[in-house]
Design an enzyme around this catalytic site. Structure first.
Site, PDB file in Angstrom:
ATOM      1  N   TYR A  31      18.950   9.956  28.571  1.00 45.27           N
ATOM      2  CA  TYR A  31      19.394  10.375  29.906  1.00 45.27           C
ATOM      3  C   TYR A  31      18.206  10.592  30.840  1.00 45.27           C
ATOM      4  O   TYR A  31      18.205  10.107  31.981  1.00 45.27           O
ATOM      5  CB  TYR A  31      20.207  11.667  29.782  1.00 45.27           C
ATOM      6  N   LYS A  85      17.191   8.523  34.369  1.00 42.94           N
ATOM      7  CA  LYS A  85      17.019   9.152  35.678  1.00 42.94           C
ATOM      8  C   LYS A  85      15.610   8.923  36.223  1.00 42.94           C
ATOM      9  O   LYS A  85      15.421   8.794  37.440  1.00 42.94           O
ATOM     10  CB  LYS A  85      17.332  10.650  35.590  1.00 42.94           C
TER      11      LYS A  85
END
Length: 245
Positions: free
Chosen positions: A164, A168
């Protein structure tokens, strides 16, 4: 009336952002992968006395829904003033840089990176027809390479999100390049971390969703003197909001 498209807006921070922008007087397109859930949200907002909202089917990984959504907005509004790339997934946790398989990277990147690029490129033409176009890419402070590599940063040892966080960080780099290419225009393009918030994304731990929504709305509505090409997390830096990439 200005218009805004919010991806993943049928729940959580996206929904709260939609509600706040409706109250601000913008016409809000609630982007929802499941159109029925989007319509339920619209009915909820309508019941509060607001009509300036519409559900629109939008799956950031499905080009056909992007094209259809663009056609609807183009026919109804003729342009788009604000794009908020809010849709995102975390993937299964915990995530290990040593052990998590490539398939999970592909799944998360498909939404958090490729989805953001696809949506942005699809609606860029409509945004260019606005006098004050704004793009907010919803990010997270764990996507900051500087903070994530600092042992003094409070979440430093909470490294459960290798996939994750990487997605990002990649989205943040896209934000930097997009802002650079649009420099000298009326565009304002920023990455904004809404903070650790009580939603299903965090198993309902963290701060209030209303505050998270305010942080996104702030940068969706900045004037021509506002920043562009920056990364903001008011949770991490309450003084100025800006944090390092």
């Amino acid at each position: 009336m200005k218009s805004v498209l919010i991806t993943g807006a049928n729940k959580g921070i996206g929904l709260e952002t939609a509600k706040q922008l409706v109250r601000e007087g913008l016409f809000v397109y609630v982007g929802s992968r499941d159109i029925e859930k989007g319509r339920e949200v619209v009915q909820e907002i309508n019941a509060q006395g607001f009509e300036n909202v519409k559900a629109i089917e939008l799956d950031v990984t499905n080009p056909a829904t992007l094209a259809a959504a663009k056609k609807v907005i183009e026919e109804e509004r003729g342009h788009l003033d604000v794009l908020i790339n809010n849709a995102g997934i975390s993937g299964m946790v915990p995530q290990s840089a040593q052990e998590t398989g490539i398939d999970q990277y592909k799944e998360v990147f498909a939404v958090n990176v490729y989805g953001v690029v696809s949506v942005t490129q699809t609606f860029l033409g409509l945004l260019q027809k606005s006098g004050e176009p704004r793009i907010v890419n919803v990010s997270t402070s764990v996507g900051s390479l500087t903070l994530q590599s600092n042992p003094a940063w409070p979440p430093y040892d909470y490294a459960k999100y290798a996939v994750y966080a990487a997605s990002k960080s990649a989205m943040n780099m896209y934000t930097v390049h997009l802002a650079y290419e649009l420099r000298g225009t009326a565009f304002k393009v920023n990455a904004v971390c809404p903070g650790y918030t009580k939603t299903d994304f965090t198993n309902y731990m963290g701060g209030d969703v209303e505050e998270a929504g305010k942080r996104i709305v702030k940068y969706a509505l900045i004037d021509q003197n506002g920043p562009t090409g920056k990364f903001f997390s008011e949770e991490s830096n309450p003084e100025t909001g800006e944090i390092p990439w």
